[in-house]
Design an enzyme around this catalytic site. Structure first.
Site, PDB file in Angstrom:
ATOM      1  N   HIS A   1     -12.287  11.719   1.232  1.00 61.39           N
ATOM      2  CA  HIS A   1     -12.274  10.193   1.698  1.00 61.39           C
ATOM      3  C   HIS A   1     -12.112  10.131   3.129  1.00 61.39           C
ATOM      4  CE1 HIS A   1     -11.487   5.886   1.370  1.00 61.39           C
ATOM      5  NE2 HIS A   1     -10.396   5.990   2.081  1.00 61.39           N
TER       6      HIS A   1
ATOM      7  N   LEU B   1     -15.137   4.699  -4.325  1.00 59.09           N
ATOM      8  CA  LEU B   1     -13.689   4.430  -4.102  1.00 59.09           C
ATOM      9  C   LEU B   1     -13.222   3.286  -4.959  1.00 59.09           C
ATOM     10  CD1 LEU B   1     -11.417   5.359  -2.339  1.00 59.09           C
ATOM     11  CD2 LEU B   1     -11.592   3.272  -1.210  1.00 59.09           C
TER      12      LEU B   1
ATOM     13  N   GLN C   1      -8.221  14.381   3.883  1.00 63.29           N
ATOM     14  CA  GLN C   1      -7.683  13.583   2.647  1.00 63.29           C
ATOM     15  C   GLN C   1      -8.526  13.222   1.576  1.00 63.29           C
ATOM     16  OE1 GLN C   1      -6.695   8.887   3.051  1.00 63.29           O
ATOM     17  NE2 GLN C   1      -4.795  10.071   3.330  1.00 63.29           N
TER      18      GLN C   1
ATOM     19  N   GLU D   1      -6.906   1.435  -2.865  1.00 64.46           N
ATOM     20  CA  GLU D   1      -5.576   1.673  -3.335  1.00 64.46           C
ATOM     21  C   GLU D   1      -4.720   0.242  -3.560  1.00 64.46           C
ATOM     22  OE1 GLU D   1      -3.667   4.609  -0.770  1.00 64.46           O
ATOM     23  OE2 GLU D   1      -1.896   3.285  -0.646  1.00 64.46           O
TER      24      GLU D   1
ATOM     25  N   HIS E   1      -8.622  11.026  -1.727  1.00 64.56           N
ATOM     26  CA  HIS E   1      -8.098   9.728  -2.034  1.00 64.56           C
ATOM     27  C   HIS E   1      -7.722   9.865  -3.535  1.00 64.56           C
ATOM     28  CE1 HIS E   1      -7.410   5.430  -3.224  1.00 64.56           C
ATOM     29  NE2 HIS E   1      -7.704   5.045  -1.726  1.00 64.56           N
TER      30      HIS E   1
ATOM     31  N   PHE F   1       0.896  -1.148  -0.058  1.00 70.05           N
ATOM     32  CA  PHE F   1      -0.052   0.029   0.032  1.00 70.05           C
ATOM     33  C   PHE F   1       0.867   1.239   0.036  1.00 70.05           C
ATOM     34  CE2 PHE F   1      -4.614   0.632   0.704  1.00 70.05           C
ATOM     35  CZ  PHE F   1      -4.975  -0.683   0.396  1.00 70.05           C
TER      36      PHE F   1
ATOM     37  N   ARG G   1      -1.156   9.478  -0.395  1.00 72.52           N
ATOM     38  CA  ARG G   1      -2.302   9.897  -1.031  1.00 72.52           C
ATOM     39  C   ARG G   1      -2.393  11.323  -1.558  1.00 72.52           C
ATOM     40  NH1 ARG G   1      -6.540   5.940   2.369  1.00 72.52           N
ATOM     41  NH2 ARG G   1      -5.853   4.202   1.062  1.00 72.52           N
TER      42      ARG G   1
ATOM     43  N   ARG H   1      -3.011  10.507   6.363  1.00 69.93           N
ATOM     44  CA  ARG H   1      -3.178   8.934   6.758  1.00 69.93           C
ATOM     45  C   ARG H   1      -2.684   8.132   5.810  1.00 69.93           C
ATOM     46  NH1 ARG H   1      -6.584   4.651   5.894  1.00 69.93           N
ATOM     47  NH2 ARG H   1      -8.125   5.987   5.249  1.00 69.93           N
TER      48      ARG H   1
HETATM   49  C1  LIG Z   1     -15.074   3.082   0.528  1.00 63.77           C
HETATM   50  C2  LIG Z   1     -13.931   3.077   1.659  1.00 63.77           C
HETATM   51  C3  LIG Z   1     -12.860   2.113   1.558  1.00 63.77           C
HETATM   52  C4  LIG Z   1     -12.153   2.257   2.707  1.00 63.77           C
HETATM   53  N1  LIG Z   1     -11.078   1.238   2.805  1.00 63.77           N
HETATM   54  C5  LIG Z   1     -10.193   1.320   3.871  1.00 63.77           C
HETATM   55  C6  LIG Z   1      -8.854   0.238   3.855  1.00 63.77           C
HETATM   56  O1  LIG Z   1      -9.092  -0.600   2.952  1.00 63.77           O
HETATM   57  N2  LIG Z   1      -8.420   0.242   4.897  1.00 63.77           N
HETATM   58  C7  LIG Z   1      -8.386   1.140   5.905  1.00 63.77           C
HETATM   59  O2  LIG Z   1      -7.441   1.249   6.891  1.00 63.77           O
HETATM   60  N3  LIG Z   1      -9.277   2.181   5.907  1.00 63.77           N
HETATM   61  C8  LIG Z   1     -10.378   2.372   4.715  1.00 63.77           C
HETATM   62  N4  LIG Z   1     -11.236   3.203   4.949  1.00 63.77           N
HETATM   63  C9  LIG Z   1     -11.292   4.066   6.036  1.00 63.77           C
HETATM   64  C10 LIG Z   1     -12.082   3.310   7.144  1.00 63.77           C
HETATM   65  O3  LIG Z   1     -12.842   2.527   6.473  1.00 63.77           O
HETATM   66  C11 LIG Z   1     -12.867   4.330   7.889  1.00 63.77           C
HETATM   67  O4  LIG Z   1     -12.130   5.366   8.417  1.00 63.77           O
HETATM   68  C12 LIG Z   1     -13.471   3.458   9.094  1.00 63.77           C
HETATM   69  O5  LIG Z   1     -14.049   2.280   8.736  1.00 63.77           O
HETATM   70  C13 LIG Z   1     -14.287   4.386  10.272  1.00 63.77           C
HETATM   71  O6  LIG Z   1     -14.732   3.581  11.337  1.00 63.77           O
HETATM   72  P1  LIG Z   1     -15.679   4.156  12.366  1.00 63.77           P
HETATM   73  O7  LIG Z   1     -15.881   2.954  13.159  1.00 63.77           O
HETATM   74  O8  LIG Z   1     -14.833   5.192  13.014  1.00 63.77           O
HETATM   75  O9  LIG Z   1     -16.838   4.534  11.578  1.00 63.77           O
HETATM   76  P2  LIG Z   1     -18.055   3.875  10.763  1.00 63.77           P
HETATM   77  O10 LIG Z   1     -17.592   2.449  10.604  1.00 63.77           O
HETATM   78  O11 LIG Z   1     -18.354   4.861   9.690  1.00 63.77           O
HETATM   79  O12 LIG Z   1     -19.277   3.683  11.778  1.00 63.77           O
HETATM   80  C14 LIG Z   1     -20.080   4.820  12.371  1.00 63.77           C
HETATM   81  C15 LIG Z   1     -21.108   4.309  13.287  1.00 63.77           C
HETATM   82  O13 LIG Z   1     -21.421   5.622  13.922  1.00 63.77           O
HETATM   83  C16 LIG Z   1     -22.928   5.457  13.800  1.00 63.77           C
HETATM   84  N5  LIG Z   1     -23.480   6.747  13.922  1.00 63.77           N
HETATM   85  C17 LIG Z   1     -23.056   7.717  13.366  1.00 63.77           C
HETATM   86  N6  LIG Z   1     -23.805   9.045  13.726  1.00 63.77           N
HETATM   87  C18 LIG Z   1     -24.664   8.593  14.568  1.00 63.77           C
HETATM   88  C19 LIG Z   1     -25.802   9.230  15.300  1.00 63.77           C
HETATM   89  N7  LIG Z   1     -25.987  10.477  15.233  1.00 63.77           N
HETATM   90  N8  LIG Z   1     -26.296   8.485  16.137  1.00 63.77           N
HETATM   91  C20 LIG Z   1     -26.136   6.799  16.474  1.00 63.77           C
HETATM   92  N9  LIG Z   1     -25.151   6.487  15.489  1.00 63.77           N
HETATM   93  C21 LIG Z   1     -24.656   7.174  14.690  1.00 63.77           C
HETATM   94  C22 LIG Z   1     -23.229   4.873  12.442  1.00 63.77           C
HETATM   95  O14 LIG Z   1     -24.531   4.164  12.481  1.00 63.77           O
HETATM   96  C23 LIG Z   1     -22.218   3.800  12.515  1.00 63.77           C
HETATM   97  O15 LIG Z   1     -22.523   2.710  13.273  1.00 63.77           O
HETATM   98  C24 LIG Z   1     -12.001   3.067   3.695  1.00 63.77           C
HETATM   99  C25 LIG Z   1     -13.198   4.116   3.693  1.00 63.77           C
HETATM  100  C26 LIG Z   1     -14.188   4.069   2.666  1.00 63.77           C
HETATM  101  C27 LIG Z   1     -15.202   5.248   2.677  1.00 63.77           C
END
Ligand SMILES: Cc1cc2nc3c(=O)[nH]c(=O)nc-3n(C[C@H](O)[C@H](O)[C@H](O)COP(=O)(O)OP(=O)(O)OC[C@H]3O[C@@H](n4cnc5c(N)ncnc54)[C@H](O)[C@@H]3O)c2cc1C
Length: 598
Positions: free
Chosen positions: A361, A245, A233, A248, A235, A98, A279, A402
């Site tokens: 992203h 997306l 960021q 990468e 992407h 990566f 990135r 990141r």
């Molecule tokens: C398409 C894509 C591909 C990616 N690929 C990678 C990768 O390969 N490797 C990597 O390291 N990172 C990757 N990333 C980044 C990474 O996936 C995210 O940064 C990470 O998953 C975020 O996780 P999180 O648990 O913080 O939030 P999320 O998984 O987004 O979860 C947020 C949670 O909060 C809840 N929530 C939000 N607001 C409220 C509210 N008001 N009330 C109640 N619940 C709420 C939602 O319901 C959800 O359950 C990618 C991101 C994207 C968009």
């Protein structure tokens, strides 16, 4: 991960506005970084160095070292919970390359002629553990199953509207049950916000519709600061116009970007790592090619090519120099990406290159947290009972930019640490009292919205916000564009005060919730623009054309943006955590500042 850890010691509930397995983590494709050294030599120290350099030295170094050290154990934990990682032929967890993940080049010779292998001080390393291109999906499913097994209570499709803060402590949250419109009070000893990112602030984004930064926005309105918001960021490889997306992993596995003249343009900007530069570097390079008229057909996009024949011609796949790849190998490594391109672009990436452009992203900024996930109210003090982890938090392990695959590992390492810390706190303190009607403010805001006549459609405001943030606070910024963005956001916030909801009902009133989410995004946009205006340098993802250089004298520090009423946001600063070591009887920085080149 935090809920799973906390539930081992105390009663734990998860409140989620989505059905939990629909969280954006499930969309993460490429992988999760950990220096397992399964395919080649590697160490957590290599990983820590890459993370700090990738973040353009704004990374808090103790946090980064913990991330990279504990990553290894966390991966094996996930494996033991049943996560189906891809395997090497001898049965170990497979790893892929990566951007920005490197190791020292054993053949490095500073006197070697430029462009030769020996002239490269560092070379790419296979560090990202993966389940095809569905890694996040597997992590989310695995952890959800473990939580169910552990008896975590789930409140699915409950949307948090407010935090309950009394005597400076966090004592719970207020949420609306989406199916009924009923307001619920959750009285808790400790609360962890893991509400994810806020890419929906921008017009072209890889982020799901739900990513509206509710947690940080609610805290910001309660007077808490947001850290490093200017670092957002982009992407490099989003599907042209749609922003969806293309991981990468495409480039990690040998994919190459080409401009309209068929040039592998990354050779110009990152002669060493080329398409595997960080990135921010790749996204700026695409914009520069487009500006120079070298987009495809002179337009505002370039190509990403993952055809086997291209990888073989440029010897870019990880199997080279020993072996050529074929389209079957590519399909097996990147099944979802290929499917996305076929579905959304009508392009078959096995046969032709894909049109791409940078897409909003990942938020490096967020709620300032410490090594135990505790949220800080300023540069020194914590808010007892309040925690954050994941993309909503800013530790900061990602600094100004990141590296790919470092978010998923941040979630599991710091999810686990903060889950333990919040359980520890909860088992030490008594339930403190909460006001008689903690839901009163949220109820008044909703009643007010429902009572107003409907003026302009909320979606118009959203589109204007997304356009101004994309055009004026995107990959490149100047004083002029940022002032424009600031004024636009202030104007939108005024108009927001007059919005009304069409649907006056209580059952699944998504219009109401979308207006509230828009309000959150506008607050975060305000903090982002104010922080970007104040930082008069270029560092990582924050690229000021009027201040093109990094300025360590003035800006080697984290920003903290506080809400400041009509004035917009007020920006303060705090120090970066730097590790020192003894060298020849002197205390010197372990990671000396260097000019970032790839
Ligand atoms: C398409 C894509 C591909 C990616 N690929 C990678 C990768 O390969 N490797 C990597 O390291 N990172 C990757 N990333 C980044 C990474 O996936 C995210 O940064 C990470 O998953 C975020 O996780 P999180 O648990 O913080 O939030 P999320 O998984 O987004 O979860 C947020 C949670 O909060 C809840 N929530 C939000 N607001 C409220 C509210 N008001 N009330 C109640 N619940 C709420 C939602 O319901 C959800 O359950 C990618 C991101 C994207 C968009």
């Amino acid at each position: 991960m935090a809920a799973l850890e906390a539930s081992r010691r105390v009663g734990t509930a998860v409140v989620s506005k989505l059905y939990p397995t629909r969280s954006h983590t499930g969309a993460a494709q490429g992988g999760i970084a950990a220096a397992l050294a399964n395919l080649e030599d590697d160490s957590w120290e290599n990983h820590a160095y890459d993370t700090i350099k990738g973040g353009d030295f704004l990374v808090d170094q103790t946090a980064a070292e913990i991330l990279c050290r504990e990553a290894v154990e966390c991966i094996y934990d996930l494996e033991h919970m049943g996560l189906p990682f891809d395997r090497t032929v001898d049965g170990r967890i497979s790893q892929r390359r990566f951007g920005g993940h490197t190791k020292p080049n054993p053949k490095y010779d500073p006197s070697a002629p430029a462009g030769t292998e020996a002239a490269k001080p560092r070379i790419p390393v296979m560090r990202s553990c993966h389940s095809a291109d569905r890694t996040g999906h597997m992590i989310l499913q695995t952890l959800y199953q473990q939580c169910i097994k552990q008896g975590v209570a789930f409140f699915d499709e409950f949307h948090m509207l407010d935090l309950i803060l009394e005597d400076g402590e966090c004592r719970g949250i207020v949420a609306i049950e989406i199916a009924t419109g009923a307001l619920h009070v959750f009285h808790a000893k400790s609360v962890l916000l893991a509400t994810g990112g806020f890419g929906r602030m921008f017009k072209v984004s890889s982020n799901a519709y739900a990513l509206t930064g509710d947690g940080p926005a609610i805290a910001y309105r309660h007077g808490m600061p947001l850290e490093d918001m200017e670092f957002y960021q982009f992407h490099p490889t989003g599907i042209y116009r749609l922003g969806i997306l293309l991981s990468e992993a495409c480039r990690g596995d040998g994919g190459i970007m080409f401009n309209g003249q068929g040039e592998r343009f990354m050779e110009r900007y990152a002669p060493n790592l080329k398409d595997l530069a960080s990135r921010d570097v790749c996204s700026r390079s695409i914009y520069q090619e487009v500006r120079a008229g070298r987009g495809i057909g002179g337009k505002d996009y370039v190509h990403l090519d993952i055809r086997a024949e291209t990888m073989n011609k440029y010897k870019s796949s990880p199997l080279h120099p020993d072996q050529n790849v074929d389209s079957h190998w590519v399909e097996k490594r990147l099944p979802d990406i290929i499917e996305f391109a076929r579905t959304y672009l009508g392009v078959d990436p096995i046969k032709e290159p894909m049109p791409i452009q940078p897409t909003a992203h990942y938020a490096m900024g967020g709620l300032p947290t410490d090594l135990d996930g505790r949220v800080h109210r300023n540069a020194r003090d914590v808010v007892p009972g309040l925690y954050s982890a994941g993309e909503s938090a800013c530790l900061s392990v990602h600094g100004a930019n990141r590296l790919g695959t470092n978010s998923l590992v941040d979630l599991v390492v710091y999810g686990r640490r903060s889950g333990r810390a919040m359980a520890d706190y909860a088992s030490r303190v008594e339930f403190h009292s909460i006001p008689a009607h903690p839901e009163a403010a949220a109820k008044a805001a909703i009643d007010d919205l429902l009572g107003r006549p409907r003026t302009e459609p909320w979606a118009r405001l959203r589109d204007e916000m997304q356009a101004t943030m994309m055009d004026h606070c995107g990959v490149f910024r100047t004083e002029e564009t940022l002032v424009k963005a600031r004024d636009d956001i202030a104007n939108l916030k005024q108009r927001y005060q007059r919005l009304g909801v069409q649907d006056k009902g209580s059952v699944f009133n998504t219009g109401l919730l979308e207006i509230l989410e828009l309000g959150n995004l506008l607050d975060l946009a305000e903090a982002t623009v104010a922080s970007a205006l104040a930082r008069r340098e270029s560092r990582g993802a924050h690229s000021r054309e009027d201040f093109p250089n990094r300025d360590d004298n003035a800006f080697f520090k984290h920003s903290l943006a506080f809400a400041n009423g009509q004035e917009g946001a007020r920006v303060e600063y705090k120090d970066v955590d730097v590790i020192h070591v003894e060298k020849d009887g002197e205390r010197v920085p372990k990671y000396p500042l260097e000019v970032r080149k790839y």
